[in-house]
Design a protein around this motif. Structure first.
Motif, PDB file in Angstrom:
ATOM      1  N   SER A   1       0.832  -1.202   0.000  1.00 32.57           N
ATOM      2  CA  SER A   1       0.000   0.000   0.000  1.00 32.57           C
ATOM      3  C   SER A   1       0.868   1.254   0.000  1.00 32.57           C
ATOM      4  O   SER A   1       1.987   1.248   0.523  1.00 32.57           O
ATOM      5  CB  SER A   1      -0.886   0.004   1.243  1.00 32.57           C
TER       6      SER A   1
ATOM      7  N   ARG B   1       2.131   4.758   1.461  1.00 28.30           N
ATOM      8  CA  ARG B   1       2.320   5.170   2.857  1.00 28.30           C
ATOM      9  C   ARG B   1       2.549   6.669   2.893  1.00 28.30           C
ATOM     10  O   ARG B   1       3.004   7.266   1.929  1.00 28.30           O
ATOM     11  CB  ARG B   1       3.503   4.436   3.476  1.00 28.30           C
TER      12      ARG B   1
ATOM     13  N   ILE C   1      -7.868  -1.708  -0.442  1.00 26.84           N
ATOM     14  CA  ILE C   1      -7.856  -1.182   0.921  1.00 26.84           C
ATOM     15  C   ILE C   1      -9.296  -1.169   1.404  1.00 26.84           C
ATOM     16  O   ILE C   1     -10.186  -0.690   0.702  1.00 26.84           O
ATOM     17  CB  ILE C   1      -7.263   0.243   0.969  1.00 26.84           C
TER      18      ILE C   1
ATOM     19  N   GLY D   1      -4.316  -2.770   2.738  1.00 28.74           N
ATOM     20  CA  GLY D   1      -4.465  -1.714   3.725  1.00 28.74           C
ATOM     21  C   GLY D   1      -5.813  -1.697   4.416  1.00 28.74           C
ATOM     22  O   GLY D   1      -6.803  -2.254   3.925  1.00 28.74           O
TER      23      GLY D   1
ATOM     24  N   LYS E   1      -8.221   1.261   6.313  1.00 28.70           N
ATOM     25  CA  LYS E   1      -8.423   2.685   6.581  1.00 28.70           C
ATOM     26  C   LYS E   1      -9.547   2.830   7.603  1.00 28.70           C
ATOM     27  O   LYS E   1     -10.638   2.298   7.408  1.00 28.70           O
ATOM     28  CB  LYS E   1      -8.767   3.430   5.295  1.00 28.70           C
TER      29      LYS E   1
ATOM     30  N   LEU F   1      -0.797  -5.288   7.103  1.00 29.20           N
ATOM     31  CA  LEU F   1      -1.515  -4.238   6.385  1.00 29.20           C
ATOM     32  C   LEU F   1      -0.888  -2.871   6.658  1.00 29.20           C
ATOM     33  O   LEU F   1      -0.240  -2.670   7.688  1.00 29.20           O
ATOM     34  CB  LEU F   1      -2.984  -4.191   6.827  1.00 29.20           C
ATOM     35  N   GLU F   2      -1.117  -1.943   5.758  1.00 26.49           N
ATOM     36  CA  GLU F   2      -0.822  -0.542   6.027  1.00 26.49           C
ATOM     37  C   GLU F   2      -2.023   0.026   6.778  1.00 26.49           C
ATOM     38  O   GLU F   2      -3.164  -0.109   6.348  1.00 26.49           O
ATOM     39  CB  GLU F   2      -0.593   0.239   4.728  1.00 26.49           C
ATOM     40  N   TRP F   3      -1.763   0.692   7.916  1.00 27.25           N
ATOM     41  CA  TRP F   3      -2.823   1.235   8.752  1.00 27.25           C
ATOM     42  C   TRP F   3      -2.980   2.721   8.440  1.00 27.25           C
ATOM     43  O   TRP F   3      -2.026   3.498   8.576  1.00 27.25           O
ATOM     44  CB  TRP F   3      -2.499   1.007  10.225  1.00 27.25           C
ATOM     45  N   ILE F   4      -4.181   3.116   8.025  1.00 26.23           N
ATOM     46  CA  ILE F   4      -4.418   4.461   7.499  1.00 26.23           C
ATOM     47  C   ILE F   4      -5.488   5.168   8.330  1.00 26.23           C
ATOM     48  O   ILE F   4      -6.585   4.651   8.521  1.00 26.23           O
ATOM     49  CB  ILE F   4      -4.874   4.386   6.030  1.00 26.23           C
TER      50      ILE F   4
ATOM     51  N   SER G   1       0.039   6.423   8.165  1.00 26.50           N
ATOM     52  CA  SER G   1      -0.469   7.097   6.971  1.00 26.50           C
ATOM     53  C   SER G   1      -1.823   7.726   7.255  1.00 26.50           C
ATOM     54  O   SER G   1      -2.534   7.303   8.168  1.00 26.50           O
ATOM     55  CB  SER G   1      -0.612   6.096   5.815  1.00 26.50           C
TER      56      SER G   1
END
Length: 307
Positions: free
Chosen positions: A7, A9, A136, A161, A163, A183-186, A206
């Motif tokens: 994802s 960032r 995401i 990700g 969100k 995961l990317e945490w948004i 992010s």
């Protein structure tokens, strides 16, 4: 996970969908919006999402917006689209996004229904599996994911990700602890800068920024102050810019979108303030308040990127 399954960032740019006085999409305004965000140093572009009034565009308009966005971002930053609502429409939007060359999409909640966890899994997994694009999930509204559901979705390689637009710190702590860096945490809260200091401690690195559409350099300056532990600078920007804008945003429903367009017009971006119902334009008094805040902010923090 290979490089493809990663994802974006950092600060994510969410362009608006500019419209003329008759409500038609202004593609030149969109080009200017995207170019400004890229030149300002944002990490990625997300079109036809919440700020882009996804709920109010036809699939034909959607296709034109994505086509322009692919043209402006190609080889520069990752491009994501918004998909969701009606499942058939979401699948069509996902197909369009893949065919036109987007890198991935942000999945919005299903329309109206308050689903069970297995229903949410079916909705999200159907969209995620419909293409090979990165996905995401957006935790907001009627799409509230429990730990077990998100863990099951993590078995799908396309998911990159998560969100959050709810602000449930207890749940977010549990999710990040259970899933870690899979995961990317948004941070997707309205005017995410308001809560970003708290989210950082949970592993969220992010966020989607509303104010980056008109004062991106200030959002970036604030983000770097948070990351580098510069509490004095972060506090100053928070008190003088972020909180005052946040207070205006809370004065009327729909300002999460309309106030962005007002800010963009104030700094000279050619997008206008026209929106589609049920969103309404910013009232004159609130417009003038925002104009005063932006003027003071730009005096203190000049922008090197010219509109």
């Amino acid at each position: 996970m290979d490089k493809l399954r990663k994802s974006p960032r950092g600060i994510m740019g969410f362009p608006v969908t500019p419209m003329d006085s008759r409500g038609n999409i202004d593609l030149d305004g969109l080009r200017a919006n995207i170019d400004f965000l890229i030149k300002s140093g944002l990490s990625s572009i997300f079109v036809v999402c919440g700020a882009g009034e996804l709920q109010s565009v036809s699939n034909d308009e959607y296709k034109e917006i994505v086509r322009v966005a692919v043209e402006r971002t190609k080889g520069k930053v990752p491009l994501y689209t918004g998909v969701g609502g009606n499942i058939k429409q979401a699948l069509e939007q996902a197909r369009i996004s893949q065919e036109l060359g987007a890198d991935g999409y942000l999945i919005f909640p299903p329309y109206l229904i308050d689903p069970s966890q297995d229903g949410l899994y079916a909705y999200l997994s159907t969209i995620i599996n419909s293409t090979d694009l990165n996905a995401i999930v957006y935790n907001r509204g009627n799409c509230l994911l429990e730990v077990e559901t998100l863990q099951k979705l993590c078995e799908l390689p396309q998911l990159v990700g998560f969100k959050d637009g709810i602000g449930n710190i207890e749940l977010n702590a549990e999710l990040t602890h259970a899933i870690g860096d899979r995961l990317e945490w948004i941070n997707g809260m309205p005017l995410a800068e308001v809560t970003m200091a708290a989210y950082l401690n949970l592993g969220f690195k992010s966020y989607s920024s509303a104010i980056s559409n008109y004062i991106p350099h200030i959002s970036i300056k604030y983000y770097h102050a948070l990351l580098n532990g510069n509490k004095a600078e972060a506090r100053e920007i928070y008190e003088n810019v972020i909180l005052p804008i946040h207070r205006i945003r809370k004065k009327k429903k729909g300002y999460a979108v309309a106030l962005i367009k007002a800010g963009m017009e104030i700094v000279g971006l050619p997008v206008g303030t026209n929106v589609r119902p049920p969103v309404t334009p910013v009232e004159k008094e609130h417009y003038e308040e925002l104009e005063h805040i932006i003027k003071k902010a730009l005096e203190k923090y000049p922008n090197d990127v010219k509109v």
